[in-house]
Design an enzyme around this catalytic site. Structure first.
Site, PDB file in Angstrom:
ATOM      1  N   TYR A 169       0.812  -1.218   0.000  1.00  0.00           N
ATOM      2  CA  TYR A 169       0.000   0.000   0.000  1.00  0.00           C
ATOM      3  C   TYR A 169       0.846   1.269   0.000  1.00  0.00           C
ATOM      4  O   TYR A 169       0.415   2.295  -0.502  1.00  0.00           O
ATOM      5  CB  TYR A 169      -0.933   0.017   1.219  1.00  0.00           C
ATOM      6  CG  TYR A 169      -2.193  -0.788   1.028  1.00  0.00           C
ATOM      7  CD1 TYR A 169      -2.128  -2.162   0.847  1.00  0.00           C
ATOM      8  CD2 TYR A 169      -3.434  -0.174   1.033  1.00  0.00           C
ATOM      9  CE1 TYR A 169      -3.282  -2.910   0.681  1.00  0.00           C
ATOM     10  CE2 TYR A 169      -4.597  -0.903   0.866  1.00  0.00           C
ATOM     11  CZ  TYR A 169      -4.513  -2.274   0.690  1.00  0.00           C
ATOM     12  OH  TYR A 169      -5.657  -3.007   0.517  1.00  0.00           O
ATOM     13  N   LYS A 228       3.969 -15.779   2.548  1.00  0.00           N
ATOM     14  CA  LYS A 228       4.254 -16.542   1.327  1.00  0.00           C
ATOM     15  C   LYS A 228       5.762 -16.726   1.296  1.00  0.00           C
ATOM     16  O   LYS A 228       6.454 -16.211   0.411  1.00  0.00           O
ATOM     17  CB  LYS A 228       3.787 -15.747   0.102  1.00  0.00           C
ATOM     18  CG  LYS A 228       2.319 -15.907  -0.217  1.00  0.00           C
ATOM     19  CD  LYS A 228       1.959 -17.278  -0.759  1.00  0.00           C
ATOM     20  CE  LYS A 228       2.481 -17.506  -2.169  1.00  0.00           C
ATOM     21  NZ  LYS A 228       2.142 -18.879  -2.654  1.00  0.00           N
ATOM     22  N   ASP A 243      -2.018 -18.519   0.881  1.00  0.00           N
ATOM     23  CA  ASP A 243      -2.956 -19.135  -0.076  1.00  0.00           C
ATOM     24  C   ASP A 243      -3.644 -20.349   0.550  1.00  0.00           C
ATOM     25  O   ASP A 243      -4.843 -20.562   0.374  1.00  0.00           O
ATOM     26  CB  ASP A 243      -2.276 -19.492  -1.413  1.00  0.00           C
ATOM     27  CG  ASP A 243      -0.960 -20.231  -1.254  1.00  0.00           C
ATOM     28  OD1 ASP A 243      -0.459 -20.356  -0.116  1.00  0.00           O
ATOM     29  OD2 ASP A 243      -0.420 -20.700  -2.278  1.00  0.00           O
ATOM     30  N   ASP A 297      -5.959  -7.678   3.795  1.00  0.00           N
ATOM     31  CA  ASP A 297      -7.074  -7.020   3.115  1.00  0.00           C
ATOM     32  C   ASP A 297      -7.973  -8.076   2.465  1.00  0.00           C
ATOM     33  O   ASP A 297      -9.189  -8.108   2.680  1.00  0.00           O
ATOM     34  CB  ASP A 297      -6.532  -6.058   2.051  1.00  0.00           C
ATOM     35  CG  ASP A 297      -7.653  -5.397   1.269  1.00  0.00           C
ATOM     36  OD1 ASP A 297      -8.621  -4.951   1.904  1.00  0.00           O
ATOM     37  OD2 ASP A 297      -7.573  -5.350   0.025  1.00  0.00           O
ATOM     38  N   ASP A 333     -11.825  -9.802   3.961  1.00  0.00           N
ATOM     39  CA  ASP A 333     -13.105  -9.769   3.233  1.00  0.00           C
ATOM     40  C   ASP A 333     -13.673 -11.182   3.134  1.00  0.00           C
ATOM     41  O   ASP A 333     -14.873 -11.403   3.310  1.00  0.00           O
ATOM     42  CB  ASP A 333     -12.924  -9.220   1.804  1.00  0.00           C
ATOM     43  CG  ASP A 333     -13.210  -7.734   1.715  1.00  0.00           C
ATOM     44  OD1 ASP A 333     -12.884  -7.020   2.687  1.00  0.00           O
ATOM     45  OD2 ASP A 333     -13.753  -7.281   0.692  1.00  0.00           O
TER      46      ASP A 333
END
Ligand code: IPM
Ligand code: MN
Length: 369
Positions: A141, A191, A223, A247, A251
Site C-alpha cells: 500500500y 508466502k 494461499d 485485506d 473480506d
C-alpha cells in the site's frame, strides 16, 4: 467523564450508520453518565467535491486532537474514474499513515441464528470466532516506488512490497498479546516460499515468539489459509498477516458469517496490553463494509457493524469495558431474538430499517440491567 471523538462519516451509507452509532452513544451517556463530544470532519468523495482532496490537512490535524476517530466509509461511482489522480480511498490511507494505525483488528464472528444467511454449510460454521490482525501502514500500500510510466510506448506500472523488522515486530506482538488473552494459538500467514518480505516476517515472528512461551505460533502460507478459511474456519483463533494478504483474507472471512454489515474493526497505533510502542495518537474505528452506494439513502444499511466498532472504541480507547459489553450483549440478544435488517433477513422476512435497528439497540441498552 468527557470523551472527544472525531467523526468522519464519509460517503454512501457511511453517514447513515455513523448516525446510529452516535444515537447508541447517546444511550450510553444516559445510562452511565458520560459525555461524548463530536468533532465532524469530511473525508472521501464529499471532501474531494468540496475541498479538492480526499482529506484536508485541517481534518487530519483535528483527528489528532481527539481521543478516537469514528469512521464511516468512502468511495462511490461518482469518483471511480481510474484515470483520476485523486481518489476517495486516499483519505483513509492518509489517516492510517498519519495516525500510525499499524494494527487493524477485524473479528470474524458467526452469530448462531444467522448461520443460514451464510453461503457455507452449518457444520463448517459452528464455533467460528476468530480475529484477523492486519498490518496497515506498510507493505504494497505504501512502498516506493509506486508509479506508472511508458517505455517505448509500452505501459508499465510498479508497486513495492517492503517491510522493515520493526514494522513486522510491532504488529506480530499485537497478535501474540491477543492470542495470550484468547486460546493461545497464533497463526501467522505469509508466502515464504516466494517472497523475501515473508521470509523476514517468519524470522521476526519466531524471534517474538520466544517472549510468549505460552502461545503456540503456527506459520501458514496465505494461499493455504484462504482455503482453510472456507473449509475449516474453526481452526483459527488469532491470525496475523501483512497488509495486502490481510485485506483480501479479511473480506473472505467477513462473508462466511453471512453479512459484512455485522462486523466492526479497530485500527490501533499501540500494542494493547503492552507498554511498548505506546502512542498518544487516537485509534480509528470503522465498519468492515464499504460505502455500498447501491443501497445508500434508502434506510437499508445495517448499522450493527458501525455500532460494534463504537463498542470497540469504548473498550480500547476509553477503557469503558462495561459500557462496551452492554452494547455487544444488546446486539447479541437482538440478533438471536430475530431482529433483522435487510442484509441478514431471508427473502420472505420482514426487516427493520437502519433507524429502526438503531432504536431497538437503544431500547435494549436502556432496558437491560
Ligand atoms: C479496507 C478497504 C481499503 C483497503 C480501501 C478502501 C483503501 O478495502 O479497509 O479493507 O484496501 O485497505
Ligand atoms: Mn478491503
Amino acid at each position: 467523564m468527557k470523551y472527544k471523538i472525531a467523526v468522519l462519516s464519509g460517503d454512501g451509507i457511511g453517514p447513515e450508520v455513523t448516525k446510529e452509532s452516535e444515537k447508541i452513544l447517546g444511550s450510553i451517556s444516559e445510562k452511565f453518565g458520560h459525555q461524548f463530544e463530536y468533532d465532524y470532519q469530511e473525508v472521501g468523495g464529499v471532501s474531494i467535491d468540496k475541498n479538492g482532496v480526499a482529506i484536508t490537512e485541517e481534518a487530519l490535524g483535528s483527528c489528532l486532537e481527539n481521543q478516537a476517530v469514528l469512521f464511516g466509509s468512502v468511495g462511490g461511482p461518482k469518483w471511480d474514474d481510474p484515470n483520476s489522480e485523486i481518489r476517495p480511498e486516499d483519505g483513509i490511507l492518509k489517516l492510517r499513515k498519519q495516525l500510525d494505525l499499524f494494527a487493524n483488528i477485524r473479528p470474524a464472528k458467526v452469530y448462531k441464528s444467522l448461520i443460514d444467511s451464510s453461503p457455507l454449510k452449518r457444520e463448517i460454521l459452528e464455533d467460528v470466532d476468530f480475529i484477523i490482525i492486519r498490518e496497515l501502514t506498510s507493505g504494497l500500500y505504501f512502498g516506493e516506488p509506486k508509479k506508472r510510466w511508458k517505455d517505448n510506448g509500452k505501459r508499465i506500472a510498479v508497486d513495492t512490497l517492503k517491510y522493515d523488522e520493526d514494522e513486522i515486530r510491532r504488529v506480530v506482538k499485537v497478535g501474540f498479546e491477543m492470542a495470550k488473552k484468547r486460546k493461545k494459538v497464533l497463526h501467522s500467514l505469509d508466502k515464504m516460499n516466494v517472497m523475501a518480505t515473508s521470509r523476514l516476517w517468519r524470522e521476526i515472528a519466531e524471534e517474538v515468539s520466544s517472549e510468549y512461551p505460552e502461545v503456540e505460533l503456527i506459520h501458514m502460507l496465505a494461499d493455504n489459509a484462504a482455503m482453510q478459511i472456507i473449509t475449516s474456519p474453526s481452526i483459527f483463533d488469532v491470525i496475523v498477516t501483512e497488509n495486502t494478504f490481510g485485506d483480501i483474507l479479511s473480506d473472505e472471512a467477513a462473508v462466511i458469517g453471512g453479512s459484512m454489515g455485522m462486523l466492526p474493526s479497530a485500527s490501533l497505533s499501540s500494542i494493547p496490553g503492552s507498554n511498548e510502542n505506546n502512542s498518544s495518537k487516537p485509534a480509528l474505528y470503522e465498519p468492515i463494509h464499504g460505502s455500498a452506494p447501491d443501497i445508500s439513502g434508502k434506510g437499508l444499511a445495517n448499522p450493527v457493524a458501525s455500532v460494534l466498532s463504537t463498542a470497540m472504541m469504548l473498550r480500547w480507547s476509553f477503557g469503558l469495558d462495561e459500557e462496551a459489553s452492554c452494547i455487544e450483549s444488546a446486539i447479541d440478544e437482538l440478533i438471536e431474538s430475530g431482529a433483522r435488517t435487510k442484509d441478514i433477513s431471508l427473502a420472505s422476512e420482514e426487516f427493520l430499517s437502519t433507524q429502526e435497528m438503531g432504536d431497538k439497540i437503544v431500547s435494549k441498552i436502556l432496558n437491560n440491567e
